[in-house]
Design a protein around this motif. Structure first.
Motif, short mmCIF file in Angstrom:
data_model
loop_
_atom_site.label_atom_id
_atom_site.label_comp_id
_atom_site.label_asym_id
_atom_site.label_seq_id
_atom_site.Cartn_x
_atom_site.Cartn_y
_atom_site.Cartn_z
N THR A 79 -3.43 1.24 8.45
CA THR A 79 -3.17 0.00 7.58
C THR A 79 -2.38 -0.78 8.49
OG1 THR A 79 -3.35 0.99 5.50
CG2 THR A 79 -2.70 -1.19 5.59
N ALA A 129 -6.60 -3.06 3.76
CA ALA A 129 -6.13 -1.68 3.17
C ALA A 129 -7.05 -0.79 2.66
CB ALA A 129 -5.17 -2.04 1.85
N LYS A 133 0.75 -1.10 0.19
CA LYS A 133 0.09 0.12 -0.07
C LYS A 133 1.09 1.27 0.06
CE LYS A 133 -3.78 2.32 2.15
NZ LYS A 133 -4.85 2.35 3.19
#
Length: 414
Positions: A355, A346, A148
């Motif tokens: 996250t 996410a 991410k």
């Protein structure tokens, strides 16, 4: 040092609550280069062979050590227990060491555990498996965060690469360990050989993981306003969903091979079936995450995949020997819900810090939930002498997974 620089340094010290800092080079996200994608993929390929390699020769390990059915059940549960316990420490490690060093440490610990567990008797096997699983747990939590942070505009694609590599590693571990047994002098050599793969991952990760510029520091006031993740109801839904899908996956990886052998399938074919369950995830990982994770809701995908798992379990309970390859394929398709579990973590958070926290919570508590599955599955089989009660329990778990997955997949934030 200028006044502006002094003010910036003071803000950073207040925000972290410490006088000493790890340094900007360890706080920034890893640079999203092609080599980092390779590092992510190779690290991911090591997160399952420790489990599937042992499962594919579980009967030989048990007989060779003269171990009991209870010991065998504990061995199948140890990885998921450790995944849960060690996952809780992963965010602390990433803050202390930086993401690059923390994942590098995970690969080093995994390598040491894979070697340790083949050098002595039953308790050393359990201990080495626990050490190896501790390394895997850190990677389980932190690698999705790297995806991410470092690839914000390609989360679906890189998640697909990550989960495909993870599935490939699990499948290769299951498929190649039985044939390696006679070549390497028994199960110890065949299981221990996978330390070479984790060592290779450590080398590539060390070369390819580099931190970029540090992210903007969150002020202390903002940190105080943020509710702890454990006080957010949706975080618990995501955690429970992740735990139940892990329960299904590790029951399959821990016991499916033994189930098939008990109904007349050869050990080699049973290992290939276990490999197929993992390998099916490779093409699905390239197809499903980019589609499902780019939609507002993932609920329909989660339920549909769970229905495949439920159909497989029903087939195994009613007629396991009638169509074992079909049950294997259906279960492999159903287990493709795993990348959606990671994707939901996410997508249900707004920023990288959330996250990391949700990933640690979902995988920490989730894997502890999942650990009960392989243990209870084996104990029920040992007590009843039949696979049916264990499979009925697994079917109930899948139904609960559907319900929680539907809620977790809806578009909102924790």
């Amino acid at each position: 040092m200028s006044i502006a620089e002094q003010e910036t340094r003071a803000e950073e010290t207040i925000a972290t609550g410490r006088a000493e800092e790890t340094g900007p080079s360890r706080r920034g996200a890893l640079v999203g280069t092609p080599l980092l994608v390779v590092g992510v993929a190779l690290a991911a390929s090591n997160l399952r062979p420790a489990v599937t390699s042992m499962s594919s020769v579980l009967g030989e390990v048990r007989d060779g050590l003269g171990a009991s059915a209870v010991w065998t059940s504990v061995l199948t549960a140890v990885p998921t227990i450790c995944f849960g316990l060690a996952a809780i420490a992963a965010p602390l490690l990433s803050r202390r060491l930086g993401m690059a060093r923390a994942i590098g440490l995970a690969m080093a610990v995994l390598t040491a555990g894979l070697v340790l567990r083949v050098v002595d008797g039953p308790w050393v096997v359990l201990g080495g498996t626990f050490v190896a699983a501790a390394g895997i747990a850190i990677g389980n939590v932190l690698i999705p965060v790297v995806v991410k942070q470092s690839f914000p505009h390609a989360v679906g694609r890189v998640t697909g690469v990550y989960t495909a590599a993870l599935a490939a590693g699990g499948g290769i571990g299951a498929a190649f360990t039985p044939p390696l047994e006679p070549l390497l002098g028994g199960w110890r050599g065949a299981v221990g050989a996978w330390a070479l793969l984790s060592l290779a991952a450590l080398v590539v990760w060390t070369i390819g993981a580099r931190h970029g510029e540090p992210e903007p520091v969150v002020r202390a006031a903002d940190a105080e306003e943020r509710r702890p993740m454990v006080r957010r109801p949706l975080a618990w839904v995501v955690t429970a969903f992740f735990g139940l899908q892990a329960c299904v996956a590790y029951v399959a990886m821990g016991w499916l091979s033994e189930l098939f052998v008990s109904v007349g399938v050869t050990r080699t074919d049973a290992g290939l079936m276990l490999a197929l369950i993992n390998l099916i995830g490779i093409p699905l990982s390239f197809v499903i995450p980019p589609i499902a994770l780019n939609r507002a809701s993932q609920s329909g995908w989660i339920v549909g995949l769970a229905c495949c798992s439920l159909a497989a379990v029903a087939g195994l309970a009613i007629a396991p020997a009638a169509a074992p390859w079909l049950w294997t394929v259906l279960l492999g398709v159903g287990m493709a819900v795993f990348p959606l579990g990671l994707g939901v973590i996410a997508l249900r958070t707004r920023e990288a810090a959330e996250t990391t926290d949700l990933s640690a919570m979902a995988q920490g508590f989730g894997y502890l939930i999942g650990a009960t599955g392989p243990f209870l599955f084996g104990i029920l089989h040992g007590l009843t002498g039949s696979w049916t009660p264990s499979l009925v329990l697994l079917g109930a778990v899948i139904v609960a997974e559907m319900v929680l997955g539907w809620v977790a997949g809806r578009p909102r934030y924790v």
